[in-house]
Design an enzyme around this catalytic site. Structure first.
Site, short mmCIF file in Angstrom:
data_model
loop_
_atom_site.label_atom_id
_atom_site.label_comp_id
_atom_site.label_asym_id
_atom_site.label_seq_id
_atom_site.Cartn_x
_atom_site.Cartn_y
_atom_site.Cartn_z
N HIS A 287 0.80 -1.30 -0.10
CA HIS A 287 0.06 0.03 -0.05
C HIS A 287 0.98 1.34 0.04
O HIS A 287 2.02 1.35 0.62
CB HIS A 287 -1.09 -0.15 1.21
CG HIS A 287 -0.70 0.14 2.53
ND1 HIS A 287 -0.10 1.29 3.32
CD2 HIS A 287 -0.09 -0.80 3.61
CE1 HIS A 287 0.35 1.08 4.39
NE2 HIS A 287 0.44 -0.08 4.60
N GLU B 193 -5.21 1.27 2.86
CA GLU B 193 -4.89 0.42 3.73
C GLU B 193 -5.09 0.80 5.11
O GLU B 193 -5.35 0.25 6.22
CB GLU B 193 -3.64 -0.50 3.28
CG GLU B 193 -3.43 -1.58 4.07
CD GLU B 193 -2.80 -1.46 5.30
OE1 GLU B 193 -2.66 -2.36 6.31
OE2 GLU B 193 -2.46 -0.26 5.88
N GLU B 194 -4.37 2.01 5.32
CA GLU B 194 -4.52 2.34 6.83
C GLU B 194 -5.55 2.58 7.37
O GLU B 194 -5.71 2.84 8.59
CB GLU B 194 -3.55 3.66 6.75
CG GLU B 194 -2.03 3.58 6.37
CD GLU B 194 -1.36 3.04 7.30
OE1 GLU B 194 -1.97 2.49 8.54
OE2 GLU B 194 -0.12 2.72 7.20
N ASP C 76 3.97 -6.57 3.38
CA ASP C 76 3.66 -5.08 4.30
C ASP C 76 4.82 -4.99 5.26
O ASP C 76 5.85 -5.65 4.83
CB ASP C 76 2.35 -5.14 4.96
CG ASP C 76 1.84 -3.94 5.44
OD1 ASP C 76 2.54 -2.84 5.74
OD2 ASP C 76 0.41 -3.48 5.34
#
Length: 339
Positions: free
Chosen positions: A65, A215-216, A236
């Protein structure tokens, strides 16, 4: 290849992309992959998908991401300074005294600094005692403004994005920057794609890279996947913590996070490849973590899913990894797709 990885990571880290305002990172990815000879495209949401080796069955999706932690203007205070709300999960103490860039919806940009309301140690005990929250902290704009009206004349308003200075640097093999979660992994995937194209590496199954932008906040890879994906590996950050085995020099293979255990067989395949290729790795549990792969399977996608990454210390703060961890991650992914 190490220099290529670092080149991509540096460029990504220095490209502001707080969750919700990732257009610059998206444009950079599309331009770079086109230069490599790929045909990237975007989903309706905005995720960048790169068909590395397109196909119709038994597909492998690797994701990273490019959205990061950041801030947003919540309101303009009577003194002209900014009250903020966070983008992503982190304590506001992690951004105290950080330089920031305010990105207005009209396209104007202003610099500033995030600090407590009364930061002078000669004035009070606040710097030692005050709670670090959105009431006691503010963004001070690098403009002469002393009222809400003066700040509004700058075209600054609630809903404007605030990007944090990454402070990227490399010292003695250690890569230090904000947003290594997850721009370190994104840089690794970019370098891997470049080598696949330049060396014409043969891949025996369909392969796609995905670069997600939410994503966060939990839904980056919830939708928009290529057809016929069987396996998804979220690339990640690996968590560095007291009771975990991962450190910045290692590759972390996650067995379980807050969403539950990852696929047993796919995780075992990654472990086997790490052993076969003498990659320094650790198997760990991330108790307060969720990945794009876990978001994908929670959205009714019928995938096997796994999670890997280089070890990243001080997650969601001023982060640190090591060239050895990045090289190990690159080697693991390369050997996985060649298998």
């Amino acid at each position: 290849m190490t220099e290529q990885i670092l080149k991509y990571i540096k460029k990504l880290c220095n490209t502001p992309s707080p969750t919700g305002y990732t257009k610059r990172a998206e444009t950079y990815l599309i331009e770079e992959f086109r230069k490599m000879g790929y045909e990237p495209y975007q989903t309706v949401k905005g995720n960048v998908i790169v068909p590395i080796n397109p196909g119709t069955e038994n597909g492998l999706l690797m994701s990273a991401h490019v959205d990061t932690l950041g801030l947003m203007v919540r309101s303009i205070k009577a003194n002209g300074r900014l009250r903020v709300t966070t983008l992503g999960g982190f304590p506001l103490s992690y951004v105290e005294q950080e330089n920031v860039t305010i990105i207005t919806r009209s396209g104007k940009e202003y610099t500033g600094v995030m600090r407590i309301n009364n930061p002078a140690v000669h004035g009070s005990n606040d710097p030692r005692e005050v709670k670090r929250d959105d009431i006691n902290m503010e963004v001070v704009i690098d403009e002469i403004t002393n009222s809400a009206e003066e700040t509004e004349k700058l075209d600054i308003a609630a809903g404007d994005f605030i990007a944090l200075d990454p402070r990227y640097r490399v010292d003695n093999g250690f890569v230090k920057s904000r947003h290594l979660d997850d721009k370190a992994s994104a840089g690794v995937l970019m370098a891997l794609a470049k080598e696949i194209k330049e060396k014409d590496i043969k891949i025996n199954r369909p392969l796609y890279f995905a670069f997600t932008i939410y994503e966060e906040v939990g839904h980056g890879a919830a939708s928009g996947h290529p057809q016929a994906i069987k396996d998804m590996i979220a690339v990640d950050m690996g968590v560095v913590y007291d009771d975990l085995k991962t450190d910045e020099t290692k590759v972390s293979i996650c067995a379980k996070d807050s969403s539950g255990p990852y696929n047993y067989d796919l995780t075992n395949e990654l472990i086997e490849i790490a052993k076969e290729n003498e990659i320094d790795y650790a198997i760990d549990i991330y108790p307060q973590y969720g990945s794009d792969a876990s978001a994908a399977v929670a959205s009714a996608n019928d995938f096997r899913h796994a999670l890997v990454g280089s070890g990243v210390a001080a997650s969601h703060g001023y982060e640190r990894t090591h060239i050895n961890g990045l090289k190990g991650l690159y080697k693991l992914l390369l050997n996985f797709i060649k298998r």
